[in-house]
Write an enzyme that holds these catalytic residues in place. Structure first.
Site, short mmCIF file in Angstrom:
data_model
loop_
_atom_site.label_atom_id
_atom_site.label_comp_id
_atom_site.label_asym_id
_atom_site.label_seq_id
_atom_site.Cartn_x
_atom_site.Cartn_y
_atom_site.Cartn_z
CB THR A 31 -0.94 0.00 1.21
OG1 THR A 31 -1.77 -1.17 1.16
CG2 THR A 31 -1.83 1.23 1.23
CG ASP A 32 3.58 2.82 3.21
OD1 ASP A 32 2.70 3.71 3.23
OD2 ASP A 32 4.18 2.46 4.23
CG LEU A 33 6.42 -0.36 -1.64
CD1 LEU A 33 6.83 -1.80 -1.91
CD2 LEU A 33 7.63 0.56 -1.72
#
Length: 411
Positions: A218-220
């Protein structure tokens, strides 16, 4: 003493900015831009050598920490942008302490997303620090931050504040939940967003518990959306001559990345399931256990399925009316997968890889890290120019010093 995995342009610069071409350093205060000039106006750069990177001359002020923001700005740095990373005096980015493992005294996690950057420590709780951020913003093309909504505005560093002194600025905010709504003040972490967005609900074994993906997807993904949005923002400024405010957030990103799973529910009210390595709408498309490991095979159409059956020496299966089309194979998944699994278990992974070679069917082993970085294809790609990005992390380190002052160059 803190150590950082920064790029080749991260040496001591003796001023707030150093020319990326190695020319005379200049202070941010003396570099306040004319909105209609230079890179900030979108003017075409002068002709140069063929190896000039797309973002050479673009300056990015990076107030992000942890993963999504640093990943986005690292990618921009890889394309030639000059990135100044602002960190907290005395501590720096949170990920400097995320270990083990450490490379010497440096967090390997921090190194993985902070190459091609310079770094500066600024106490933004002090008016002198706020003043310096504004001076840096005036000399920058892009301003990236991942504070809780309203935090920077309370310091006089929100978009409306920065726009007054830098109308050309492409200002990008990365948050957990966006700029409006009932939960925007909550901190945004990858695992929480993965849970709330439904990603964990669809990840894991069919009858098992929810699983967090092995990396912070999700961050990436948010970092990649941010990266693309900033590139689009620079293009928009080229057309209009004006900056803009970009809003990226973890929750919206991950919901957007649900793709067909979300579409299945929104259009057909089909609740999602966990499928392990398998696929809800394609059969076969999963990992199969071999005699000594695993192989992943995907038959995306009927012709590929016939080829799989030929390689497995199961011609009768391809002719079975229960498996003639993908729709029928999905409906009769269990029986078919049992047959294929039994056959795959009879040979070693390498034997199957050799049999599938040249077949036109997508396939591959499940590699560990040693196998990944020994893969001939990856080595070939690295030798063709990707090496700087994939393997350059451990070679782009500089020693940085952070002192608890209002602001201090790291050198």
């Amino acid at each position: 003493m803190l150590r950082a995995g920064l790029g080749r342009r991260s040496g001591c610069c003796g001023a707030l900015w150093r020319s990326s071409a190695g020319g005379r350093a200049r202070s941010a205060a003396s570099a306040s831009p004319s909105p209609g000039s230079g890179a900030r106006s979108g003017a075409a750069p002068p002709a140069g050598p063929s190896n000039v990177k797309p973002l050479d001359g673009v300056k990015i002020l990076d107030l992000t920490r942890v993963l999504a923001g640093p990943f986005a700005t690292m990618n921009l740095g890889d394309l030639g942008a000059e990135v100044i990373k602002v960190e907290r005096p005395g501590a720096g980015d949170d990920t400097r302490a995320w270990g083990p493992p450490f490379a010497g005294t440096e967090s390997v996690y921090f190194l993985s997303v902070n190459r091609n950057k310079k770094s500066i420590a600024i106490n933004m709780k002090d008016s002198k620090g706020v003043k310096l951020i504004k001076e840096l913003a005036a000399a920058s093309d892009v301003f990236v931050e991942n504070f809780v909504p309203g935090k920077l505005a309370g310091m006089g560093l929100g978009y409306e504040d920065i726009k007054k002194i830098a109308p050309h600025i492409v200002y990008c905010s990365i948050t957990g939940y966006g700029q409006t709504g009932p939960v925007v003040q909550r901190g945004g972490y990858d695992s929480i967003a993965a849970a709330v967005s439904g990603l964990m609900h669809i990840t894991g074994h069919k009858d098992g518990e929810p699983v967090r993906p092995g990396v912070a997807m999700t961050d990436l993904a948010t970092g990649l959306y941010t990266y693309g949005a900033i590139m689009a923002g620079l293009l928009q400024r080229y057309k209009t001559g004006r900056g803009l405010h970009i809003d990226c957030n973890l929750l919206s990103t991950q919901v957007a990345c649900l793709t067909h799973v979300a579409a299945n529910y929104l259009n057909c009210k089909i609740e999602a399931k966990r499928w392990g390595t398998a696929h809800g709408s394609i059969v076969p498309y999963q990992a199969f256990k071999t005699k000594d490991g695993y192989i992943v095979v995907g038959a995306g159409n009927d012709h590929q399925f016939v080829t799989v059956c030929k390689i497995l020496n199961l011609p009768e299966v391809s002719k079975d009316p229960r498996y003639k089309t993908n729709t029928l194979r999905v409906q009769n998944r269990k029986e078919l997968i049992d047959i294929l699994s039994t056959r795959f278990s009879e040979k070693a992974t390498m034997e199957w890889l050799q049999l599938f070679e040249g077949s036109g069917v997508p396939y591959g082993p499940i590699n560990n890290m040693q196998q990944v970085f020994s893969d001939p294809q990856l080595i070939k790609v690295a030798s063709a120019g990707f090496k700087e990005f994939v393997f350059g992390i451990s070679h782009h380190r500089s020693t940085l010093r952070i002192r608890p002052s209002n602001f201090d160059l790291l050198s």
